[in-house]
Each structure stands twice: as C-alpha cells, then as structure tokens.
Design a protein around this motif. Structure first.
Motif, PDB file in Angstrom:
ATOM      1  N   SER A  66       0.830  -1.204   0.000  1.00  0.00           N
ATOM      2  CA  SER A  66       0.000   0.000   0.000  1.00  0.00           C
ATOM      3  C   SER A  66       0.865   1.255   0.000  1.00  0.00           C
ATOM      4  CB  SER A  66      -0.932  -0.004   1.218  1.00  0.00           C
ATOM      5  OG  SER A  66      -1.747  -1.157   1.225  1.00  0.00           O
ATOM      6  N   SER A  67       1.921   1.248   0.783  1.00  0.00           N
ATOM      7  CA  SER A  67       2.828   2.399   0.811  1.00  0.00           C
ATOM      8  C   SER A  67       3.506   2.588  -0.537  1.00  0.00           C
ATOM      9  CB  SER A  67       3.871   2.212   1.913  1.00  0.00           C
ATOM     10  OG  SER A  67       3.252   2.048   3.178  1.00  0.00           O
ATOM     11  N   PHE A  68       3.896   1.487  -1.175  1.00  0.00           N
ATOM     12  CA  PHE A  68       4.517   1.563  -2.497  1.00  0.00           C
ATOM     13  C   PHE A  68       3.563   2.170  -3.511  1.00  0.00           C
ATOM     14  CE2 PHE A  68       5.449  -0.629  -6.599  1.00  0.00           C
ATOM     15  CZ  PHE A  68       6.669  -0.020  -6.857  1.00  0.00           C
ATOM     16  N   ALA A  69       2.296   1.751  -3.482  1.00  0.00           N
ATOM     17  CA  ALA A  69       1.304   2.313  -4.397  1.00  0.00           C
ATOM     18  C   ALA A  69       1.069   3.792  -4.123  1.00  0.00           C
ATOM     19  CB  ALA A  69      -0.006   1.531  -4.285  1.00  0.00           C
ATOM     20  N   LEU A  70       1.043   4.178  -2.854  1.00  0.00           N
ATOM     21  CA  LEU A  70       0.872   5.596  -2.519  1.00  0.00           C
ATOM     22  C   LEU A  70       2.057   6.424  -2.997  1.00  0.00           C
ATOM     23  CD1 LEU A  70      -0.683   5.406   1.067  1.00  0.00           C
ATOM     24  CD2 LEU A  70      -1.793   6.194  -1.034  1.00  0.00           C
ATOM     25  N   VAL A  71       3.257   5.882  -2.915  1.00  0.00           N
ATOM     26  CA  VAL A  71       4.439   6.596  -3.418  1.00  0.00           C
ATOM     27  C   VAL A  71       4.327   6.811  -4.923  1.00  0.00           C
ATOM     28  CG1 VAL A  71       6.927   6.407  -3.792  1.00  0.00           C
ATOM     29  CG2 VAL A  71       5.963   5.876  -1.557  1.00  0.00           C
ATOM     30  N   LEU A  72       3.872   5.792  -5.645  1.00  0.00           N
ATOM     31  CA  LEU A  72       3.688   5.944  -7.091  1.00  0.00           C
ATOM     32  C   LEU A  72       2.661   7.036  -7.403  1.00  0.00           C
ATOM     33  CD1 LEU A  72       3.649   2.229  -8.338  1.00  0.00           C
ATOM     34  CD2 LEU A  72       5.548   3.848  -8.377  1.00  0.00           C
ATOM     35  N   LEU A  73       1.561   7.043  -6.666  1.00  0.00           N
ATOM     36  CA  LEU A  73       0.548   8.077  -6.879  1.00  0.00           C
ATOM     37  C   LEU A  73       1.100   9.463  -6.567  1.00  0.00           C
ATOM     38  CD1 LEU A  73      -2.659   6.369  -5.407  1.00  0.00           C
ATOM     39  CD2 LEU A  73      -2.027   6.639  -7.800  1.00  0.00           C
ATOM     40  N   ALA A  74       1.886   9.575  -5.489  1.00  0.00           N
ATOM     41  CA  ALA A  74       2.470  10.868  -5.133  1.00  0.00           C
ATOM     42  C   ALA A  74       3.434  11.353  -6.215  1.00  0.00           C
ATOM     43  CB  ALA A  74       3.194  10.761  -3.789  1.00  0.00           C
ATOM     44  N   LEU A  75       4.223  10.454  -6.794  1.00  0.00           N
ATOM     45  CA  LEU A  75       5.134  10.845  -7.871  1.00  0.00           C
ATOM     46  C   LEU A  75       4.362  11.300  -9.114  1.00  0.00           C
ATOM     47  CD1 LEU A  75       7.870   8.050  -7.595  1.00  0.00           C
ATOM     48  CD2 LEU A  75       8.031  10.443  -6.870  1.00  0.00           C
ATOM     49  N   ILE A  76       3.245  10.658  -9.386  1.00  0.00           N
ATOM     50  CA  ILE A  76       2.405  11.093 -10.509  1.00  0.00           C
ATOM     51  C   ILE A  76       1.888  12.506 -10.267  1.00  0.00           C
ATOM     52  CG2 ILE A  76       0.258  10.644 -11.753  1.00  0.00           C
ATOM     53  CD1 ILE A  76       0.715   7.673 -11.265  1.00  0.00           C
ATOM     54  N   LEU A  77       1.419  12.764  -9.054  1.00  0.00           N
ATOM     55  CA  LEU A  77       0.926  14.102  -8.713  1.00  0.00           C
ATOM     56  C   LEU A  77       2.043  15.136  -8.851  1.00  0.00           C
ATOM     57  CD1 LEU A  77      -1.287  13.308  -5.577  1.00  0.00           C
ATOM     58  CD2 LEU A  77      -2.052  13.769  -7.895  1.00  0.00           C
ATOM     59  N   CYS A  78       3.239  14.805  -8.385  1.00  0.00           N
ATOM     60  CA  CYS A  78       4.367  15.746  -8.472  1.00  0.00           C
ATOM     61  C   CYS A  78       4.738  16.022  -9.923  1.00  0.00           C
ATOM     62  CB  CYS A  78       5.568  15.189  -7.712  1.00  0.00           C
ATOM     63  SG  CYS A  78       5.360  15.128  -5.915  1.00  0.00           S
ATOM     64  N   ALA A  79       4.731  14.980 -10.759  1.00  0.00           N
ATOM     65  CA  ALA A  79       5.084  15.178 -12.168  1.00  0.00           C
ATOM     66  C   ALA A  79       4.101  16.118 -12.861  1.00  0.00           C
ATOM     67  CB  ALA A  79       5.132  13.832 -12.889  1.00  0.00           C
ATOM     68  N   TYR A  80       2.821  15.915 -12.637  1.00  0.00           N
ATOM     69  CA  TYR A  80       1.832  16.791 -13.262  1.00  0.00           C
ATOM     70  C   TYR A  80       1.876  18.192 -12.670  1.00  0.00           C
ATOM     71  CZ  TYR A  80      -0.282  12.963 -15.857  1.00  0.00           C
ATOM     72  OH  TYR A  80      -0.507  11.932 -16.740  1.00  0.00           O
ATOM     73  N   ALA A  81       2.182  18.321 -11.380  1.00  0.00           N
ATOM     74  CA  ALA A  81       2.321  19.651 -10.780  1.00  0.00           C
ATOM     75  C   ALA A  81       3.494  20.406 -11.401  1.00  0.00           C
ATOM     76  CB  ALA A  81       2.497  19.518  -9.268  1.00  0.00           C
ATOM     77  N   LEU A  82       4.604  19.712 -11.641  1.00  0.00           N
ATOM     78  CA  LEU A  82       5.747  20.356 -12.281  1.00  0.00           C
ATOM     79  C   LEU A  82       5.430  20.756 -13.720  1.00  0.00           C
ATOM     80  CD1 LEU A  82       8.678  18.118 -10.956  1.00  0.00           C
ATOM     81  CD2 LEU A  82       8.144  20.479 -10.302  1.00  0.00           C
ATOM     82  N   ILE A  83       4.654  19.929 -14.417  1.00  0.00           N
ATOM     83  CA  ILE A  83       4.251  20.283 -15.785  1.00  0.00           C
ATOM     84  C   ILE A  83       3.422  21.564 -15.773  1.00  0.00           C
ATOM     85  CG2 ILE A  83       2.851  19.556 -17.755  1.00  0.00           C
ATOM     86  CD1 ILE A  83       3.683  16.693 -17.149  1.00  0.00           C
ATOM     87  N   LEU A  84       2.469  21.650 -14.859  1.00  0.00           N
ATOM     88  CA  LEU A  84       1.627  22.840 -14.773  1.00  0.00           C
ATOM     89  C   LEU A  84       2.457  24.069 -14.407  1.00  0.00           C
ATOM     90  CD1 LEU A  84      -1.595  21.493 -13.010  1.00  0.00           C
ATOM     91  CD2 LEU A  84      -1.303  22.139 -15.407  1.00  0.00           C
ATOM     92  N   TRP A  85       3.403  23.906 -13.493  1.00  0.00           N
ATOM     93  CA  TRP A  85       4.249  25.037 -13.105  1.00  0.00           C
ATOM     94  C   TRP A  85       5.084  25.528 -14.280  1.00  0.00           C
ATOM     95  CZ3 TRP A  85       9.741  25.036 -12.659  1.00  0.00           C
ATOM     96  CH2 TRP A  85      10.268  26.208 -12.111  1.00  0.00           C
ATOM     97  N   LYS A  86       5.652  24.608 -15.044  1.00  0.00           N
ATOM     98  CA  LYS A  86       6.441  24.982 -16.207  1.00  0.00           C
ATOM     99  C   LYS A  86       5.579  25.648 -17.265  1.00  0.00           C
ATOM    100  CE  LYS A  86      10.181  24.956 -18.775  1.00  0.00           C
ATOM    101  NZ  LYS A  86      11.384  25.726 -18.414  1.00  0.00           N
ATOM    102  N   ALA A  87       4.399  25.111 -17.522  1.00  0.00           N
ATOM    103  CA  ALA A  87       3.510  25.697 -18.518  1.00  0.00           C
ATOM    104  C   ALA A  87       3.039  27.079 -18.091  1.00  0.00           C
ATOM    105  CB  ALA A  87       2.312  24.768 -18.750  1.00  0.00           C
ATOM    106  N   HIS A  88       2.720  27.216 -16.803  1.00  0.00           N
ATOM    107  CA  HIS A  88       2.276  28.523 -16.318  1.00  0.00           C
ATOM    108  C   HIS A  88       3.383  29.560 -16.431  1.00  0.00           C
ATOM    109  CE1 HIS A  88       0.272  31.523 -13.862  1.00  0.00           C
ATOM    110  NE2 HIS A  88       1.341  31.580 -13.077  1.00  0.00           N
ATOM    111  N   ARG A  89       4.603  29.167 -16.118  1.00  0.00           N
ATOM    112  CA  ARG A  89       5.721  30.101 -16.211  1.00  0.00           C
ATOM    113  C   ARG A  89       5.977  30.511 -17.654  1.00  0.00           C
ATOM    114  NH1 ARG A  89      11.674  28.843 -13.795  1.00  0.00           N
ATOM    115  NH2 ARG A  89      11.908  27.988 -15.900  1.00  0.00           N
ATOM    116  N   HIS A  90       5.862  29.550 -18.567  1.00  0.00           N
ATOM    117  CA  HIS A  90       6.058  29.858 -19.978  1.00  0.00           C
ATOM    118  C   HIS A  90       4.968  30.790 -20.498  1.00  0.00           C
ATOM    119  CE1 HIS A  90       6.711  29.453 -24.251  1.00  0.00           C
ATOM    120  NE2 HIS A  90       5.499  28.943 -24.395  1.00  0.00           N
TER     121      HIS A  90
END
Length: 382
Positions: free
Chosen positions: A203-227
C-alpha cells in the motif's frame, strides 16, 4: 479501536457479528457481502470487466499494427498501460466474482496465485501511469533534447524494469511471505493468507507511485504557467493571448480531470488497506472495501479514454485500421461474388493494402498533452 464483539441484539445481527470468529478455516469470515450487495457488485464487474477488456485490447491492437506508433516511447508507455489494464480486467473480474459472488474456496496456493495476478495488473497499471507522466514532464522540461533523452531503447528498458519489479513484488506472498493462519494476527482482515506487513508495504509503495504522478503533473503545470506568463508579458494583452485560452489553463483542466479520477478510484481502497494494518476492521468496513476495490477496475476502464483515445495520432491510426478492414471485407465479398464456386483463398490483391497506400492525414500530435506543448516548443528554452 473497534473490536469484533457480540452485542445483545437480534439473532441476525448477533450471527453477523460473531461470524468473524467462526468458520475462518473455510474463509467464511471474508465472505461478508449480502445478496443485495452481491447483485450490485456483480453488475459493476460484469459491466466494467468486458468494457475494460475491449477498450484496452483495441488500443493494443492499434499500436501493434501501426509501425509509426510502435517506434515512439510515448505510445510504448500507453501500450504498457493498456496491457496492464487487460490483465486487470481478466484477473480481477474472475477472481473477485469467484470469491465474493460464487463463494469459491481455493487453497492458499491457488488463492495467492490469483491475488498475485490482480496485484501485478494494478501495480503495473499505476507504474505505467507514472512513466506516462514522466514522459510528458520531459516533453515540456527538456523540449529541445527530448528525443535524445528518451529513446525507444530506454523506454523499453524502463518497461522491462517496471514489469520485472511488479511481478516480483506481487508474487512475494506466493513465494513465502504469507500469513500461515487465516484470521489471527498478523493476518489481514481483507485478504486471506496475507501478512499485514506485506499489505502495509505494498500500500505504501502504491501511494508513493501516486504521489510521484501528482508531483510530475504539478511540475508540468508550473512549467507551462511560467512559460505562458513570459509569453503574455512579451506579447501584451493583445494577440494570441486573447484569441485562445492559455495553454496552462487547458493543461490544468485536463490534468485536474486525470488526477481527480485517479485519486478517487485508488485512495479509498488504499486507505482501507492501511487501516487494516493499524485497526480491527468491522464487517461493514469489509463490505465498504469490497465496493472500493471495484473502483480500481473502473479506473482501468477509464484509462483508455484519458490516455489513448484522446491522442489524435492514435485515433487516426484506428480509423486507418478500420478502413483497411473494411477494404479487405469488400474485396472478399467481391471475390466470392465473381467466383461463387471456388473458395476465396487468394486475397493477395486485397490484403496488399499498406499504410502508405491509405490517404494520409496531416501530421498530428497528442490531443491531450503533447499537442498543447509541441506548438509551444520553439519558444521554450528553459
């Protein structure tokens, strides 16, 4: 902490509360669904299971028969996601219905093998979602060197590592990391023969994967917003900034839908798994977990719509495949009409239609993410 106890209620409720302490040798304490709940869950599985199988098999077929898609890492990740969801629709639907609806009682080895297949499918599905998110992040963050960083060989290597890791983790209970008793601690109240430590780790491993997915999309949005902010400051209030919706707003809407579905489908089931480690679950909570686990299957049914069929290139390849099949069908019919007495065994003229002979659509990109990004790539340098 809630305990399994017998209260002086009616005979039906007393039997329901004490059933967790009897007949656990034949897994009766895990079969907690009422007849009405079995009908509801059975309807969900019988509906979502075939739909998930057909959707993802269609995506796999289109990618496998289109050479231009097979060469691109993005579509390799989508194919891995589709393959994992095909396994999920097969393993989860059959094992879940067999256990909860038909009260099937497998031995420890057979049960853990089926559960390992379900775990492998869902873990690979979430892992493929993570690779897809990282692919999109590299597409924005390293737009100029994206093709150099993410080659087809590296994509295949990452998929081999993903599937090898998930297979090993999923079948650890079958290889010996199990609970040899049925209900007494440290056994899970959600899965027979499953050790609570293993359940907590997965369960912890699955939660880590979900958290990494959230972080990746958050970074994409931050980069797009800055651009987009830099482009707006350079162009002013006039120009393309008013002619169309900003790219970061469109990305936010798309990613918001993706993440909302992902979290809504996975977080309830993972929460019950973590709670099973720390507290003693009641029968009502066991029933709620059975419903929440079907949401993971629903997520597998939605994935092709969010990640595959939103891509213009894949839709164009699907239309070309359907057109080729229609052409083959017409040729066979015409051949049978011309030679009614002979079997139509020679279809060389009909099956010789290749992708190059088909009318080409204009060059397309991802309709969801990469399409919005690639149009901006000449302006992205940081």
């Amino acid at each position: 902490m809630e305990q399994w106890e017998v209260r002086p209620l009616g005979p039906t409720e007393a039997k329901e509360n004490t059933s967790s302490q009897i007949d656990c040798g034949n897994l009766e304490c895990y079969m907690v669904l009422t007849p009405a709940e079995k009908r509801v869950i059975g309807s969900i599985c019988f509906l979502a299971g075939p739909i998930t199988l057909l959707e993802n098999a269609l995506v796999l077929g289109v990618i496998a028969t289109t050479a231009s898609l097979r060469r691109r890492p993005s579509y390799l990740f989508i194919a891995s996601l589709a393959l994992a969801d095909v396994f999920a629709s097969c393993f989860f639907t059959t094992s879940f219905l067999f256990f909860h609806l038909f009260c099937g009682r497998d031995g420890p080895t057979a049960y853990l093998f089926k559960l390992g297949g379900v775990t492998m499918a869902f873990t690979s599905s979430v892992g493929s979602l993570l690779l897809t998110a990282l692919d999109r992040y590299l597409c924005i963050q390293q737009a100029s060197s994206y093709k150099v960083l993410l080659t087809r060989r590296r994509a295949v290597l990452s998929l081999l590592i993903l599937w090898s890791t998930t297979i090993f983790i999923s079948f650890l209970p079958l290889m010996g990391w199990r609970c040899h008793t049925v209900l007494t601690p440290p056994c899970s109240l959600l899965f027979p023969y499953i050790n609570q430590v293993y359940l907590a780790c997965w369960s912890s491993f699955a939660l880590v994967l979900l958290a990494l997915i959230l972080c990746a999309y958050a970074l994409i949005l931050w980069k797009a917003h800055r651009h987009e902010s830099s482009m707006t400051s350079l162009q002013g209030a006039a120009g393309t900034g008013q002619a169309r919706m900003r790219m970061d707003i469109r990305l936010a809407r798309t990613f918001g839908l993706i993440l909302l579905i992902l979290v809504s489908c996975w977080l309830p089931a993972l929460s019950f798994m973590l709670a099973d480690v720390s507290v003693v679950l009641t029968r009502n909570q066991q029933r709620a977990f059975a419903f929440c686990s079907t949401l993971c299957l629903v997520n597998s049914a939605v994935n092709p719509l969010l990640y595959a069929l939103r891509c213009r290139e894949l839709r164009a390849a699907l239309l070309q495949l359907l057109q080729r099949l229609c052409e083959i069908g017409r040729c066979r019919k015409s051949t049978e009409a011309l030679t009614p007495g002979l079997p139509s065994t020679e279809d060389n003229n009909c099956t010789g239609i290749t992708e190059d002979d088909m009318p080409r659509n204009r060059t397309t990109h991802f309709n969801s993410i990469s399409e919005m990004v690639n149009n901006q790539q000449p302006n992205i340098r940081q």
